[in-house]
Design a protein around this motif. Sequence first.
Motif, PDB file in Angstrom:
ATOM      1  N   MET A 142     -21.271  60.515 140.678  1.00  0.00           N
ATOM      2  CA  MET A 142     -22.148  61.585 141.176  1.00  0.00           C
ATOM      3  C   MET A 142     -23.553  61.032 141.360  1.00  0.00           C
ATOM      4  SD  MET A 142     -21.900  64.665 142.001  1.00  0.00           S
ATOM      5  CE  MET A 142     -22.767  66.149 142.242  1.00  0.00           C
ATOM      6  N   LYS A 143     -24.143  61.324 142.491  1.00  0.00           N
ATOM      7  CA  LYS A 143     -25.497  60.855 142.769  1.00  0.00           C
ATOM      8  C   LYS A 143     -26.512  61.665 141.969  1.00  0.00           C
ATOM      9  CE  LYS A 143     -26.929  59.474 146.907  1.00  0.00           C
ATOM     10  NZ  LYS A 143     -27.176  58.113 146.562  1.00  0.00           N
ATOM     11  N   ASN A 144     -27.610  61.011 141.651  1.00  0.00           N
ATOM     12  CA  ASN A 144     -28.734  61.697 141.024  1.00  0.00           C
ATOM     13  C   ASN A 144     -29.573  62.293 142.144  1.00  0.00           C
ATOM     14  OD1 ASN A 144     -30.997  62.574 139.715  1.00  0.00           O
ATOM     15  ND2 ASN A 144     -31.633  60.577 138.976  1.00  0.00           N
ATOM     16  N   LEU A 145     -29.450  63.585 142.338  1.00  0.00           N
ATOM     17  CA  LEU A 145     -30.158  64.242 143.430  1.00  0.00           C
ATOM     18  C   LEU A 145     -31.495  64.827 142.994  1.00  0.00           C
ATOM     19  CD1 LEU A 145     -27.116  65.941 145.166  1.00  0.00           C
ATOM     20  CD2 LEU A 145     -28.256  63.804 145.779  1.00  0.00           C
ATOM     21  N   ASN A 146     -31.947  64.442 141.814  1.00  0.00           N
ATOM     22  CA  ASN A 146     -33.246  64.919 141.346  1.00  0.00           C
ATOM     23  C   ASN A 146     -34.388  64.142 141.978  1.00  0.00           C
ATOM     24  OD1 ASN A 146     -32.116  66.878 139.668  1.00  0.00           O
ATOM     25  ND2 ASN A 146     -31.775  65.380 138.056  1.00  0.00           N
ATOM     26  N   GLU A 147     -34.080  62.983 142.563  1.00  0.00           N
ATOM     27  CA  GLU A 147     -35.092  62.157 143.208  1.00  0.00           C
ATOM     28  C   GLU A 147     -35.185  62.516 144.682  1.00  0.00           C
ATOM     29  OE1 GLU A 147     -37.143  59.724 141.909  1.00  0.00           O
ATOM     30  OE2 GLU A 147     -36.420  60.478 139.974  1.00  0.00           O
ATOM     31  N   PRO A 148     -36.339  62.961 145.150  1.00  0.00           N
ATOM     32  CA  PRO A 148     -36.479  63.313 146.564  1.00  0.00           C
ATOM     33  C   PRO A 148     -36.650  62.076 147.448  1.00  0.00           C
ATOM     34  CG  PRO A 148     -38.505  63.792 145.410  1.00  0.00           C
ATOM     35  CD  PRO A 148     -37.526  63.300 144.382  1.00  0.00           C
ATOM     36  N   THR A 149     -35.535  61.432 147.770  1.00  0.00           N
ATOM     37  CA  THR A 149     -35.569  60.235 148.604  1.00  0.00           C
ATOM     38  C   THR A 149     -34.872  60.504 149.935  1.00  0.00           C
ATOM     39  OG1 THR A 149     -33.465  59.384 147.794  1.00  0.00           O
ATOM     40  CG2 THR A 149     -35.435  58.762 146.539  1.00  0.00           C
ATOM     41  N   GLN A 150     -35.194  59.705 150.933  1.00  0.00           N
ATOM     42  CA  GLN A 150     -34.528  59.838 152.232  1.00  0.00           C
ATOM     43  C   GLN A 150     -33.033  59.582 152.086  1.00  0.00           C
ATOM     44  OE1 GLN A 150     -35.991  61.003 154.975  1.00  0.00           O
ATOM     45  NE2 GLN A 150     -34.067  60.930 156.081  1.00  0.00           N
ATOM     46  N   GLU A 151     -32.668  58.651 151.225  1.00  0.00           N
ATOM     47  CA  GLU A 151     -31.250  58.354 150.983  1.00  0.00           C
ATOM     48  C   GLU A 151     -30.522  59.595 150.461  1.00  0.00           C
ATOM     49  OE1 GLU A 151     -28.567  55.718 147.924  1.00  0.00           O
ATOM     50  OE2 GLU A 151     -30.501  54.893 148.535  1.00  0.00           O
ATOM     51  N   ASN A 152     -31.142  60.320 149.537  1.00  0.00           N
ATOM     52  CA  ASN A 152     -30.528  61.536 149.005  1.00  0.00           C
ATOM     53  C   ASN A 152     -30.458  62.630 150.064  1.00  0.00           C
ATOM     54  OD1 ASN A 152     -29.971  60.483 146.522  1.00  0.00           O
ATOM     55  ND2 ASN A 152     -31.731  61.374 145.504  1.00  0.00           N
ATOM     56  N   VAL A 153     -31.486  62.742 150.894  1.00  0.00           N
ATOM     57  CA  VAL A 153     -31.468  63.716 151.989  1.00  0.00           C
ATOM     58  C   VAL A 153     -30.270  63.438 152.892  1.00  0.00           C
ATOM     59  CG1 VAL A 153     -32.643  64.428 154.119  1.00  0.00           C
ATOM     60  CG2 VAL A 153     -33.939  64.224 151.995  1.00  0.00           C
ATOM     61  N   GLU A 154     -30.102  62.179 153.279  1.00  0.00           N
ATOM     62  CA  GLU A 154     -29.017  61.802 154.175  1.00  0.00           C
ATOM     63  C   GLU A 154     -27.653  62.032 153.523  1.00  0.00           C
ATOM     64  OE1 GLU A 154     -29.831  57.953 155.914  1.00  0.00           O
ATOM     65  OE2 GLU A 154     -31.808  58.630 156.583  1.00  0.00           O
ATOM     66  N   PHE A 155     -27.549  61.738 152.229  1.00  0.00           N
ATOM     67  CA  PHE A 155     -26.302  61.981 151.505  1.00  0.00           C
ATOM     68  C   PHE A 155     -25.942  63.460 151.535  1.00  0.00           C
ATOM     69  CE2 PHE A 155     -24.387  63.526 147.551  1.00  0.00           C
ATOM     70  CZ  PHE A 155     -23.174  62.852 147.584  1.00  0.00           C
ATOM     71  N   MET A 156     -26.918  64.324 151.226  1.00  0.00           N
ATOM     72  CA  MET A 156     -26.651  65.762 151.176  1.00  0.00           C
ATOM     73  C   MET A 156     -26.270  66.306 152.548  1.00  0.00           C
ATOM     74  SD  MET A 156     -29.325  67.283 148.364  1.00  0.00           S
ATOM     75  CE  MET A 156     -30.807  66.575 149.049  1.00  0.00           C
ATOM     76  N   ILE A 157     -26.954  65.863 153.591  1.00  0.00           N
ATOM     77  CA  ILE A 157     -26.636  66.321 154.945  1.00  0.00           C
ATOM     78  C   ILE A 157     -25.217  65.914 155.319  1.00  0.00           C
ATOM     79  CG2 ILE A 157     -27.197  66.068 157.403  1.00  0.00           C
ATOM     80  CD1 ILE A 157     -29.187  67.832 155.751  1.00  0.00           C
ATOM     81  N   GLU A 158     -24.836  64.686 155.015  1.00  0.00           N
ATOM     82  CA  GLU A 158     -23.477  64.222 155.328  1.00  0.00           C
ATOM     83  C   GLU A 158     -22.435  65.033 154.561  1.00  0.00           C
ATOM     84  OE1 GLU A 158     -22.565  62.205 157.739  1.00  0.00           O
ATOM     85  OE2 GLU A 158     -24.666  61.877 158.252  1.00  0.00           O
ATOM     86  N   GLU A 159     -22.710  65.333 153.303  1.00  0.00           N
ATOM     87  CA  GLU A 159     -21.776  66.131 152.501  1.00  0.00           C
ATOM     88  C   GLU A 159     -21.652  67.553 153.048  1.00  0.00           C
ATOM     89  OE1 GLU A 159     -19.802  65.217 149.701  1.00  0.00           O
ATOM     90  OE2 GLU A 159     -20.307  63.284 150.606  1.00  0.00           O
ATOM     91  N   ILE A 160     -22.755  68.130 153.474  1.00  0.00           N
ATOM     92  CA  ILE A 160     -22.731  69.477 154.052  1.00  0.00           C
ATOM     93  C   ILE A 160     -21.881  69.463 155.320  1.00  0.00           C
ATOM     94  CG2 ILE A 160     -24.140  71.212 155.251  1.00  0.00           C
ATOM     95  CD1 ILE A 160     -26.397  70.495 153.183  1.00  0.00           C
ATOM     96  N   LYS A 161     -22.074  68.454 156.155  1.00  0.00           N
ATOM     97  CA  LYS A 161     -21.305  68.364 157.399  1.00  0.00           C
ATOM     98  C   LYS A 161     -19.809  68.262 157.115  1.00  0.00           C
ATOM     99  CE  LYS A 161     -22.946  65.043 159.935  1.00  0.00           C
ATOM    100  NZ  LYS A 161     -23.739  63.974 160.568  1.00  0.00           N
ATOM    101  N   VAL A 162     -19.434  67.466 156.134  1.00  0.00           N
ATOM    102  CA  VAL A 162     -18.019  67.312 155.788  1.00  0.00           C
ATOM    103  C   VAL A 162     -17.459  68.627 155.265  1.00  0.00           C
ATOM    104  CG1 VAL A 162     -16.434  66.205 154.160  1.00  0.00           C
ATOM    105  CG2 VAL A 162     -18.141  64.833 155.369  1.00  0.00           C
ATOM    106  N   LYS A 163     -18.191  69.245 154.359  1.00  0.00           N
ATOM    107  CA  LYS A 163     -17.701  70.470 153.730  1.00  0.00           C
ATOM    108  C   LYS A 163     -17.550  71.608 154.735  1.00  0.00           C
ATOM    109  CE  LYS A 163     -17.044  72.732 149.724  1.00  0.00           C
ATOM    110  NZ  LYS A 163     -16.913  72.436 148.352  1.00  0.00           N
TER     111      LYS A 163
END
Length: 74
Positions: A1-22
């Motif tokens: 599981m990713k640590n999404l507490n850090e506001p990084t561009q990498e985390n933004v991109e991860f969340m967007i990709e997960e939303i698209k898949v879901k």
Amino acid sequence: MKNLNEPTQENVEFMIEEIKVKLRMATAAAMQASSFTVERYEDIKDLYEVVASKEKFSISEVEALVSELGQLRK
């Protein structure tokens, strides 16, 4: 599981990709993760958490979530 507490561009991109898949977005190709910035991190994270918490979505829910995503783009 990713640590999404850090506001990084990498985390933004991860969340967007997960939303698209879901959401099984038919227009996923048009929704590039790089179109979202860290400035909207909290809003993106909130949307991600809503999507991650549900197993299935109605058509109207998907439309509302996609609309919200569109408003978060830069």
